[in-house]
Design an enzyme around this catalytic site. Structure first.
Site, PDB file in Angstrom:
ATOM      1  N   TYR A  44      18.441  53.239  26.832  1.00  0.00           N
ATOM      2  CA  TYR A  44      17.302  52.562  27.462  1.00  0.00           C
ATOM      3  C   TYR A  44      16.829  53.274  28.730  1.00  0.00           C
ATOM      4  O   TYR A  44      17.660  53.782  29.498  1.00  0.00           O
ATOM      5  CB  TYR A  44      17.697  51.136  27.858  1.00  0.00           C
ATOM      6  CG  TYR A  44      17.888  50.182  26.706  1.00  0.00           C
ATOM      7  CD1 TYR A  44      16.821  49.817  25.893  1.00  0.00           C
ATOM      8  CD2 TYR A  44      19.136  49.619  26.469  1.00  0.00           C
ATOM      9  CE1 TYR A  44      17.013  48.910  24.857  1.00  0.00           C
ATOM     10  CE2 TYR A  44      19.336  48.717  25.432  1.00  0.00           C
ATOM     11  CZ  TYR A  44      18.265  48.362  24.626  1.00  0.00           C
ATOM     12  OH  TYR A  44      18.447  47.475  23.612  1.00  0.00           O
TER      13      TYR A  44
ATOM     14  N   LYS B   1      43.828  31.560  38.387  1.00  0.00           N
ATOM     15  CA  LYS B   1      42.435  31.137  38.180  1.00  0.00           C
ATOM     16  C   LYS B   1      41.669  32.178  37.352  1.00  0.00           C
ATOM     17  O   LYS B   1      42.106  33.344  37.281  1.00  0.00           O
ATOM     18  CB  LYS B   1      41.752  30.924  39.529  1.00  0.00           C
ATOM     19  CG  LYS B   1      41.750  32.180  40.397  1.00  0.00           C
ATOM     20  CD  LYS B   1      41.335  31.869  41.821  1.00  0.00           C
ATOM     21  CE  LYS B   1      41.340  33.142  42.647  1.00  0.00           C
ATOM     22  NZ  LYS B   1      41.043  32.894  44.060  1.00  0.00           N
TER      23      LYS B   1
HETATM   24  C1  LIG Z   1      41.957  33.640  44.798  1.00  0.00           C
HETATM   25  C2  LIG Z   1      42.709  33.016  45.891  1.00  0.00           C
HETATM   26  C3  LIG Z   1      43.966  33.521  46.254  1.00  0.00           C
HETATM   27  C4  LIG Z   1      44.519  34.825  45.722  1.00  0.00           C
HETATM   28  O1  LIG Z   1      43.801  35.898  46.311  1.00  0.00           O
HETATM   29  P1  LIG Z   1      44.227  37.446  46.085  1.00  0.00           P
HETATM   30  O2  LIG Z   1      43.402  38.192  47.049  1.00  0.00           O
HETATM   31  O3  LIG Z   1      43.880  37.761  44.679  1.00  0.00           O
HETATM   32  O4  LIG Z   1      45.675  37.521  46.344  1.00  0.00           O
HETATM   33  C5  LIG Z   1      44.679  32.805  47.185  1.00  0.00           C
HETATM   34  N1  LIG Z   1      44.180  31.667  47.750  1.00  0.00           N
HETATM   35  C6  LIG Z   1      42.960  31.186  47.439  1.00  0.00           C
HETATM   36  C7  LIG Z   1      42.464  29.941  48.102  1.00  0.00           C
HETATM   37  C8  LIG Z   1      42.178  31.845  46.510  1.00  0.00           C
HETATM   38  O5  LIG Z   1      40.952  31.369  46.230  1.00  0.00           O
END
Ligand SMILES: *Cc1c(COP(=O)(O)O)cnc(C)c1O
Length: 385
Positions: free
Chosen positions: A276, A35
């Site tokens: 800034y 993702k």
């Molecule tokens: C992002 C996510 C993962 C992976 O999580 P990590 O902590 O990066 O291993 C697994 N399951 C779900 C539902 C997620 O949203």
């Protein structure tokens, strides 16, 4: 080409995927979380690299669009959509063979109706039932799992492919947090049993994220979902040292380096302010290097003060506020080791020459490596090394 770029060390990505495949029992399926474009590292590259490693049959995306991108790049493995979507997207789930997380009577009914219109007589569309065992995000309560699974199975064109839940404290090693993780595990078992009690096969059961893969070997069920470890970072309190103390030989390497080049070196007198808000004043005469990277590239404003960049094997502090497109680094007066056009590395693996990692930036900015990595903007070209 712009000198500010994210170099993706493909060998390290492959190494991490091999480590995960080796660490997890051969029978356990692996679903790599790709993702947010693989936490900023390119989902297509990760999927193709996983394909080379072999034995990795699932990828997880957050949105339908992310799933479509993978399909259009020729990824044929199973793709799970972890976040919920809206009815306007249901047809895309079907036509691109994306497997959604679902739960709730209304959601399942809407999906079922859309499937009735889309699919022919004997076709069945696989879905996962999401269960909330304590995360407090999506999912049905364990008590409701039996009925919700029944709704899915009774639908003419849906099929329960699996059940999933998500840990919220598995990255913490304190007794209290691990107790909660165990409670979530038990709640998930109860949900699975509820489904079985209705005479329904729960299918592929999955709860383990990166932290649980490292820390909770008895909680793998049929499939684990590694995310952050794929990209070379340990989740929160689970460090390499902690794992070694548990006699675990697990090793991962950061995959991304964020690099740029010095585009100007300015001589500043004692007392001159930088950037800034005039939050920084030169304590002495000094030279200031200007880097063409800023918060629009993902270098969050709150990283300064504190952020250090590596130039020719030494660390130098970013001074003053980070701007949208630029930041300034104090390199000291007449430093013979730093020149115009020299490479400056913001973070990266050892191979990149960086002396800091995304974890160091995270500490400086009061956040986690996940946010540092996913913040690297679209404007930063990804270069595969
Ligand atoms: C992002 C996510 C993962 C992976 O999580 P990590 O902590 O990066 O291993 C697994 N399951 C779900 C539902 C997620 O949203």
């Amino acid at each position: 080409m712009r000198c500010t770029k994210a170099v993706i060390y493909k060998d390290n990505l492959k190494y991490n995927l091999e480590q995960i495949r080796r660490h997890v029992r051969p029978k356990t399926e692996i679903c790599v979380a790709v993702k947010a474009d693989s936490y900023g590292h390119s989902a297509v590259l990760t999927a193709k690299t996983a394909h080379e490693v072999g034995g990795i049959n699932y990828f997880a995306v957050a949105t339908v669009d992310e799933g479509i991108e993978l399909r259009e790049d020729g990824i044929t493995e199973n793709i799970i959509v972890l976040s919920l979507c809206v009815p306007e997207e249901f047809d895309s789930l079907f036509s691109y063979s994306l497997t959604p997380f679902t739960f709730g009577e209304d959601y399942i009914s809407a999906l079922s109706e859309a499937a009735d219109k889309f699919f022919k007589k004997d076709e069945k569309f696989p879905v996962f039932l999401a269960v909330d065992t304590g995360m407090g995000r999506i999912g049905c309560y364990p008590d409701e799992a039996g009925n919700e699974a029944k709704l899915i199975e009774q639908s003419a064109h849906l099929h329960l492919k699996g059940m999933a839940s998500h840990f919220c404290e598995s990255d913490s090693v304190t007794t209290e947090c691990q107790n909660f993780t165990h409670l979530q595990y038990e709640e998930f078992c109860r949900a699975v049993e509820n489904v079985q009690a209705k005479g329904i096969n729960p299918g592929i059961c999955s709860i383990g994220n990166s932290a649980a893969i490292m820390n909770n070997h008895d909680m793998y069920f049929d499939m684990v979902r590694p995310g952050i470890i794929t990209y070379g970072y340990y989740p929160d309190q689970i460090t390499k040292e902690y794992l070694q103390s548990r006699h675990e030989d697990f090793d991962i390497k950061p995959v991304m380096a964020l690099e740029t080049q010095i585009v100007a070196i300015r001589h500043f007198p004692k007392g001159k302010s930088v950037s800034y808000g005039r939050t920084y004043f030169c304590e002495d005469e000094t030279d200031i290097a200007v880097l063409p990277v800023g918060y629009a590239d993902g270098l969050l404003r709150r990283f300064s003060p504190g952020l250090e960049v590596t130039i020719n094997g030494k660390k130098y502090p970013v001074c003053g506020r980070i701007c949208m497109d630029q930041c300034m680094v104090n390199i000291g007066k007449d430093n013979p080791e730093v020149h115009l056009w020299d490479k400056a590395i913001i973070f990266g693996p050892e191979e990149s020459g960086a002396l800091t990692t995304a974890d160091d930036l995270a500490k400086t900015g009061g956040t986690i490596s996940y946010e540092v990595l996913t913040s690297i903007g679209k404007r930063v070209k990804r270069i595969v090394k």
